[in-house]
Enzyme design. Structure first.
Site, short mmCIF file in Angstrom:
data_model
loop_
_atom_site.label_atom_id
_atom_site.label_comp_id
_atom_site.label_asym_id
_atom_site.label_seq_id
_atom_site.Cartn_x
_atom_site.Cartn_y
_atom_site.Cartn_z
N GLY A 1 44.79 44.84 34.50
CA GLY A 1 43.97 45.36 35.58
C GLY A 1 44.71 45.37 36.90
O GLY A 1 45.86 44.91 37.00
N ASP A 2 44.06 45.95 37.91
CA ASP A 2 44.61 46.00 39.28
C ASP A 2 45.92 46.76 39.35
O ASP A 2 46.80 46.43 40.16
CB ASP A 2 44.81 44.58 39.85
CG ASP A 2 43.56 43.74 39.71
OD1 ASP A 2 42.48 44.27 39.99
OD2 ASP A 2 43.66 42.57 39.31
N LYS B 1 44.92 51.99 39.88
CA LYS B 1 44.40 53.21 39.24
C LYS B 1 43.58 54.05 40.21
O LYS B 1 43.57 55.28 40.10
CB LYS B 1 43.52 52.84 38.03
CG LYS B 1 44.26 52.09 36.94
CD LYS B 1 43.33 51.69 35.82
CE LYS B 1 42.35 50.61 36.17
NZ LYS B 1 42.91 49.27 36.41
N LYS C 1 43.99 54.76 43.30
CA LYS C 1 44.80 55.70 44.09
C LYS C 1 45.15 56.92 43.24
O LYS C 1 45.09 58.06 43.71
CB LYS C 1 46.09 55.00 44.56
CG LYS C 1 47.09 55.99 45.11
CD LYS C 1 48.34 55.38 45.69
CE LYS C 1 49.34 56.50 45.96
NZ LYS C 1 50.51 56.09 46.69
N GLY D 1 37.62 46.61 40.91
CA GLY D 1 37.75 46.85 42.34
C GLY D 1 38.81 47.91 42.55
O GLY D 1 39.94 47.74 42.10
N HIS D 2 38.44 49.01 43.15
CA HIS D 2 39.40 50.08 43.38
C HIS D 2 39.57 50.29 44.88
O HIS D 2 38.60 50.46 45.60
CB HIS D 2 38.90 51.40 42.76
CG HIS D 2 38.93 51.38 41.27
ND1 HIS D 2 38.26 52.29 40.50
CD2 HIS D 2 39.57 50.58 40.41
CE1 HIS D 2 38.48 52.03 39.23
NE2 HIS D 2 39.27 50.99 39.15
N GLN E 1 39.66 47.91 34.74
CA GLN E 1 40.49 46.82 34.21
C GLN E 1 41.74 47.39 33.53
O GLN E 1 42.11 48.52 33.81
CB GLN E 1 39.70 45.92 33.23
CG GLN E 1 38.60 45.09 33.89
CD GLN E 1 37.29 45.83 34.02
OE1 GLN E 1 36.86 46.50 33.11
NE2 GLN E 1 36.65 45.70 35.15
P1 IMP Z 1 34.71 39.55 33.55
O1 IMP Z 1 35.07 40.98 33.35
O2 IMP Z 1 34.10 39.29 34.90
O3 IMP Z 1 33.91 38.98 32.42
O4 IMP Z 1 36.08 38.70 33.57
C1 IMP Z 1 36.87 38.53 32.40
C2 IMP Z 1 38.35 38.52 32.74
O5 IMP Z 1 38.73 39.82 33.15
C3 IMP Z 1 38.72 37.58 33.88
O6 IMP Z 1 40.01 37.06 33.65
C4 IMP Z 1 38.77 38.51 35.09
O7 IMP Z 1 39.61 38.01 36.10
C5 IMP Z 1 39.33 39.76 34.45
N1 IMP Z 1 38.93 40.98 35.16
C6 IMP Z 1 37.73 41.59 35.14
N2 IMP Z 1 37.74 42.69 35.90
C7 IMP Z 1 38.97 42.79 36.39
C8 IMP Z 1 39.62 43.77 37.23
O8 IMP Z 1 39.04 44.75 37.66
N3 IMP Z 1 40.92 43.51 37.52
C9 IMP Z 1 41.59 42.45 37.01
N4 IMP Z 1 41.04 41.54 36.23
C10 IMP Z 1 39.73 41.71 35.92
#
Ligand code: IMP
Length: 435
Positions: free
Chosen positions: A12-13, A16, A18, A40-41, A228
Site C-alpha cells: 500500500g501507499d 496510486k 497521483k 488514503g490517497h 492498499q
Molecule cells: P485494516 O485494513 O485496517 O484491517 O488493516 C490491516 C493491515 O493493512 C494493517 O497492517 C494496515 O496498516 C494495512 N493497511 C490498510 N490500509 C492500508 C493502506 O491504505 N495503506 C497501507 N497499509 C494499509
C-alpha cells in the site's frame, strides 16, 4: 472496452492516487472496488492538496463519473465528511459520484470490534489495523447474519434489523471487555443516526453493477482504482498481516462486477523502495539510518493513521510475485526522487530461507519471516531529479536503477514519478525490459 486497472504491488501507499488522477482524463468512469476508509490517497493539483479515503481521486476531474462499487465497505459519516470537504473546496460531487447499494455498511460496532480485537495473531504480533472497522465489516459480510448493506438502509424493516444486530453485538462487545461493563450500543440512536446519513447519501446510491455493465456495453472507458497493495491481499498477501479484501488485481472483478475479460491493461504501481504500516514480516526493512532517511525524505507517515511507516529497500522478489499475480502489463515507479543523494542503493533480488536461495515469494508468513534478503548493490546518484521531465533528464545511475528493477520484476517501466505534482511525472517511451 478499454478497462485499465491501477494496482499497488507492495504493502500500500505506493502513490496510486497521483497516477489515477493523471490517467483519469482518458477515462469516462473511475471505480473503487474494495477496501474502505482505511485507504488514503493524496493528490496534489497545483496549489491544492486533496486527501481522499473512500472517494476515487477521479472526483477532481469534472468530466468523469466516480463509482464506489459493491466490494467496498462504506462508513457513511466518513463518506459524508469527505463529500462535504470536497464540496466546500468547489469540487463538483453531485452528479459525479455513485455509491453501490450493495456496499456493506460500517457501523459503530465494527469500529469497537476493530479496536478491541486487533490483538495478537496466533503468532504473537499485532496486525496493526487502521481501526476503521474494515475487518469486522468484511467478517459480517461473509458471515451474512449481521450484515447490513447500503441499500438496506432504505428498507422499511431497517429499524428491526439494526435492533437485531445491536442485541447480538452488545453481547460480543461485553465479552470482548472480559466481563467488564462496556458502554452498550443503543439501537435507537444508531438507527436515527444512520437514517440521517442514508437520507443525505440517497442522491448517490444506485446499482453500480448494472451501471458498470451498461458502461461496458456502451464501450465506455473505465479506470479501476485499487486500494492498499497486493501484498495486503487477504488471499494472496502476507496473511494474516493483510487487509480483509482482495487488494491485488484478482479483486477487480469480484469487487466491481465487471468481468476480467473487459480489462485490457493493468498498471502495477511500486515505490522506488518499500514501505509497510502495521505488523507483519518485511524482509528488506531497514531499521536504521537508511530507513529513517527514506522516512524523512519520503515523508513516510500514514495518510489515514499518521503512523510512521516502516521503510526498506526495493524488494524485487515480492514485486515480481505481485506483478504476475495481478496480471501487470507495465510498471509505474513512484517517489524515485526520494532516493537522490545516496551513494549506493540496494535491491533485493532473492531470499535465502534456511540456507536455500529462492526467487519465489513464500506462501507462509513463517517462511517469509525467516527470509534473509539477498541484496545487489547498484550505484546511487547525487543530483536532485525533481525537475526531470523525460527519462533522458535522469542521471545514468537512476536510469540504470529503473532498468534493473524492470528486469528483475519482468515488466517495462511506463511511468516514473519524481515528485508529488502532476507535472513531476515522466511517461517513459523507452521500454526498459527487453526480454
Ligand atoms: P485494516 O485494513 O485496517 O484491517 O488493516 C490491516 C493491515 O493493512 C494493517 O497492517 C494496515 O496498516 C494495512 N493497511 C490498510 N490500509 C492500508 C493502506 O491504505 N495503506 C497501507 N497499509 C494499509
Amino acid at each position: 472496452m478499454p478497462g485499465t486497472c491501477v494496482i499497488g504491488l507492495q504493502w500500500g501507499d505506493e502513490a496510486k492516487g497521483k497516477l489515477v488522477d493523471l490517467l483519469t482524463l482518458d477515462h469516462d468512469l473511475v471505480v473503487r472496488y474494495q477496501g474502505g476508509a482505511n485507504a488514503g490517497h493524496t493528490v496534489v493539483a497545483g496549489e491544492n492538496t486533496y486527501k481522499l479515503s473512500l472517494i476515487p481521486s477521479g472526483i477532481l476531474t469534472p468530466s468523469v463519473r466516480c463509482v464506489i462499487a459493491g466490494g467496498v465497505v462504506i462508513n457513511p459519516p466518513a463518506c459524508l465528511q469527505e463529500i462535504d470537504g470536497l464540496v466546500s473546496r468547489g469540487i463538483r460531487v453531485a452528479d459525479n459520484l455513485l455509491i453501490s447499494d450493495r456496499a456493506h455498511v460500517i457501523f459503530p460496532w465494527h469500529m469497537a470490534e476493530d479496536r478491541s480485537l486487533d490483538e495478537s495473531t496466533s503468532d504473537g504480533e499485532n496486525i496493526g489495523t487502521t481501526q476503521r472497522g474494515i475487518g469486522p465489516c468484511y467478517r459480517d459480510k461473509v458471515g451474512r447474519s449481521y450484515a447490513i448493506r447500503l441499500g438496506d438502509l432504505y428498507r422499511n424493516d431497517i429499524g428491526q434489523r439494526i435492533e437485531h444486530v445491536v442485541t447480538a453485538k452488545n453481547r460480543v462487545i461485553a465479552s470482548m471487555h472480559g466481563g467488564e461493563q462496556a458502554e452498550p450500543l443503543d439501537a435507537k440512536t444508531i438507527c436515527a443516526d444512520y437514517l440521517g446519513y442514508a437520507e443525505r447519501l440517497k442522491p448517490y446510491v444506485a446499482d453500480s453493477t448494472a451501471l458498470l455493465l451498461d458502461a461496458v456495453d456502451a464501450d465506455q472507458r473505465i479506470l479501476f482504482e485499487g486500494a492498499q497493495g497486493a501484498l495486503l491481499d487477504v488471499d494472496h498477501g502476507t496473511f494474516p498481516y493483510v487487509t480483509s479484501s482482495n487488494s491485488s488485481g484478482v479483486g477487480v472483478s469480484s469487487g466491481s462486477g465487471v468481468p476480467g475479460r473487459f480489462i485490457d491493461k493493468v498498471l502495477g504501481v511500486v515505490k522506488a523502495y518499500c514501505t509497510r504500516v502495521g505488523g507483519g514480516p518485511f524482509p528488506t526493512e531497514q531499521s536504521n539510518d537508511i530507513g529513517q532517511r527514506l522516512r524523512d525524505r519520503g515523508n513516510e507517515y500514514g495518510t489515514v493513521t499518521k503512523r510512521p511507516r516502516r521503510c526498506g529497500w526495493f524488494d524485487a522478489v515480492a514485486a515480481r510475485y505481485t506483478a504476475r499475480l495481478s496480471g501487470v502489463d507495465s510498471l509505474a515507479v513512484m517517489l524515485l526522487d526520494v532516493l537522490s543523494g545516496m551513494d549506493e542503493l540496494s535491491i533485493c533480488t532473492a531470499y535465502e530461507i534456511d540456507g536455500q536461495r529462492t526467487t519465489n515469494f513464500p506462501s507462509h508468513v513463517d517462511d517469509l519471516r525467516r527470509a534473509v534478503p539477498v541484496f545487489e548493490t547498484v550505484p546511487g546518484w547525487q543530483a536532485e531529479i525533481t525537475a526531470a521531465r523525460s527519462i533522458d533528464d535522469l542521471p545514468d545511475a537512476a536510469r540504470g536503477y529503473l532498468d534493473r528493477i524492470s528486469e528483475l520484476v519482468g515488466r517495462p517501466v511506463e511511468v516514473v514519478s519524481v515528485g508529488p505534482d502532476r507535472e513531476q511525472t515522466i511517461f517513459a517511451s523507452r521500454a526498459a525490459h527487453t526480454s
